[in-house]
Motif scaffolding. Structure first.
Motif, PDB file in Angstrom:
ATOM      1  N   ASP A   1       0.811  -0.796   0.687  1.00 31.88           N
ATOM      2  CA  ASP A   1      -0.327  -0.342  -0.020  1.00 31.88           C
ATOM      3  C   ASP A   1       0.716   0.992   0.073  1.00 31.88           C
ATOM      4  O   ASP A   1       2.534   1.177   0.723  1.00 31.88           O
ATOM      5  CB  ASP A   1      -0.811   0.108   1.370  1.00 31.88           C
ATOM      6  CG  ASP A   1      -1.937  -1.114   1.121  1.00 31.88           C
ATOM      7  OD1 ASP A   1      -1.904  -1.662  -0.045  1.00 31.88           O
ATOM      8  OD2 ASP A   1      -2.495  -0.933   2.300  1.00 31.88           O
TER       9      ASP A   1
ATOM     10  N   ASP B   1      -3.039   0.394  -3.416  1.00 36.05           N
ATOM     11  CA  ASP B   1      -3.186  -1.035  -3.226  1.00 36.05           C
ATOM     12  C   ASP B   1      -2.634  -1.668  -3.690  1.00 36.05           C
ATOM     13  O   ASP B   1      -3.270  -1.649  -5.459  1.00 36.05           O
ATOM     14  CB  ASP B   1      -4.511  -1.454  -2.599  1.00 36.05           C
ATOM     15  CG  ASP B   1      -4.711  -2.495  -1.712  1.00 36.05           C
ATOM     16  OD1 ASP B   1      -3.154  -3.298  -1.962  1.00 36.05           O
ATOM     17  OD2 ASP B   1      -5.579  -3.386  -1.311  1.00 36.05           O
TER      18      ASP B   1
ATOM     19  N   ASP C   1      -8.361  -2.248   1.482  1.00 36.63           N
ATOM     20  CA  ASP C   1      -9.159  -3.689   1.663  1.00 36.63           C
ATOM     21  C   ASP C   1      -8.813  -3.468   2.551  1.00 36.63           C
ATOM     22  O   ASP C   1      -9.712  -4.746   3.543  1.00 36.63           O
ATOM     23  CB  ASP C   1      -9.368  -4.118   0.861  1.00 36.63           C
ATOM     24  CG  ASP C   1      -8.497  -4.878   0.058  1.00 36.63           C
ATOM     25  OD1 ASP C   1      -7.107  -4.196   0.242  1.00 36.63           O
ATOM     26  OD2 ASP C   1      -8.789  -5.710  -0.076  1.00 36.63           O
ATOM     27  N   GLY C   2      -7.978  -3.717   3.789  1.00 33.12           N
ATOM     28  CA  GLY C   2      -6.846  -4.417   4.381  1.00 33.12           C
ATOM     29  C   GLY C   2      -7.604  -3.862   5.913  1.00 33.12           C
ATOM     30  O   GLY C   2      -7.141  -4.619   6.771  1.00 33.12           O
TER      31      GLY C   2
ATOM     32  N   ASP D   1      -4.896  -8.526   5.618  1.00 36.57           N
ATOM     33  CA  ASP D   1      -3.952  -7.757   4.017  1.00 36.57           C
ATOM     34  C   ASP D   1      -2.870  -6.482   4.575  1.00 36.57           C
ATOM     35  O   ASP D   1      -3.280  -6.123   6.388  1.00 36.57           O
ATOM     36  CB  ASP D   1      -4.916  -7.617   2.861  1.00 36.57           C
ATOM     37  CG  ASP D   1      -4.757  -6.800   1.902  1.00 36.57           C
ATOM     38  OD1 ASP D   1      -3.362  -6.878   1.360  1.00 36.57           O
ATOM     39  OD2 ASP D   1      -5.497  -6.084   1.108  1.00 36.57           O
TER      40      ASP D   1
HETATM   41 MN    MN Z   1      -5.938  -5.143  -0.402  1.00 38.07          MN
END
Ligand code: MN
Length: 331
Positions: free
Chosen positions: A21, A34, A185-186, A225
């Motif tokens: 990221d 990302d 999205d982590g 993630d």
């Molecule tokens: Mn990710």
């Protein structure tokens, strides 16, 4: 209206070996990217994209400029991917916010997200460009099924995979008190909306703390993630004149006094330990100046930087002294 507090933090999480990221906290521009791709390609893709946002945008409306910046970032990643076999096929998401004249313009590609916290509720502003999100939108998948779907990390749009990219862009009228949040999205795959809202509300007066809390919660949820959080608030009033954040304010050395210059190893190490690592927290100079101007903000970081400068000067003086003695002895 003006941009008030702003914060950015990123963390590798508990399962990944690298952090792919990248983020930008450079008011009036904020972004999260990302990256994906084998080896180091994901890191390169997200870094190239966020660096490209520093290029000057073509003239036009805010939305045209945001799209122009994203297209420029896309070309940067695409061209590198085409000419360097080691990173061929890499890509990255990008979600960015440009704040101007009380308006917030969002540009978005991929499954990072932008949220708005306003009047005690959380609103997701962006639509994920992911396989499961598209299946959900067409009614083929329930939110519960989506959560555990084996292809939930497949995204349907990214920067760097084609010479042109389709960019979602839209503009909101900001209000004093708004908090905008950009994240990878982590975060959102590990915590729910309630946790995001709760963390922002609980640390409304310290967005750095809110960002750190969110990362901690995502790690507690599994940390599968890389996790990145960028947030900023819209505040009452006008931006202070640029002179307030003049570099003079931040680079001026504290008055050297002999006692302070005496390196006290223990305390110095302790202070240095408390300086956040560069990759987990970025405090741009203009923010440091703001920290200094706010009596309620802990001055730890500035103190630590000042101390570091003093220690460096003391070591330099010792080395020069030793060299002078050496030459004097030799001659
Ligand atoms: Mn990710």
């Amino acid at each position: 209206m003006r941009i008030g507090q702003r914060a950015g933090a990123t963390d590798t999480g508990r399962k990944r070996r690298r952090n792919e990221d990248s983020f930008v906290v450079r008011p009036p521009l904020f972004a999260v990217a990302d990256g994906m791709g084998g080896a180091q390609a994901g890191e390169i893709a997200s870094r190239l994209a966020t660096e490209a946002l520093g290029d000057s945008a073509p003239a036009g409306t805010a939305e045209e400029r945001v799209v122009g910046l994203v297209q420029g970032a896309n070309r940067r990643v695409y061209e590198r991917s085409a000419e360097d076999a080691a990173v061929s096929g890499m890509g990255t998401t990008i979600t960015l916010a440009l704040v101007e004249d009380g308006l917030v313009t969002i540009g978005h590609v991929g499954d990072s997200r932008a949220y708005l916290v306003r009047d005690g509720s959380l609103e997701q502003l962006t639509q994920d460009h992911s396989l499961v999100a598209e299946l959900m939108r067409s009614g083929k998948l329930s939110p519960e099924e989506a959560e555990s779907h084996p292809q939930r990390s497949v995204i349907t749009r990214a920067l760097g995979t084609d010479p042109d990219v389709d960019v979602d862009v839209f503009t909101l009228e900001a209000r004093p008190g708004d908090v905008f949040l950009l994240c990878s999205d982590g975060l959102t795959s590990m915590v729910g909306d309630d946790v995001i809202l709760g963390a922002i509300e609980a640390s409304r007066d310290d967005l750095d703390a809110a960002a750190r809390t969110l990362i901690a919660r995502a790690n507690r949820g599994g940390g599968e993630d890389n996790i990145t959080v960028v947030c900023f608030e819209i505040a009452e009033g006008e931006d202070a004149p640029a002179a307030e954040a003049s570099p003079e304010e931040t680079v001026r050395l504290p008055a050297v006094d002999a006692a302070a210059a005496e390196p006290d190893d223990e305390e110095t190490l302790d202070e240095l330990d408390r300086v956040p690592a560069v990759d987990t927290m970025v405090v741009p100079p203009e923010q440091a100046a703001r920290f200094a101007a706010r009596p309620d903000a802990p001055p730890d970081r500035l103190d630590a930087i000042g101390r570091r400068v003093l220690v460096t000067l003391a070591i330099l003086a010792l080395v020069l002294g030793a060299l002078a003695l050496l030459f004097w002895g030799l001659s």
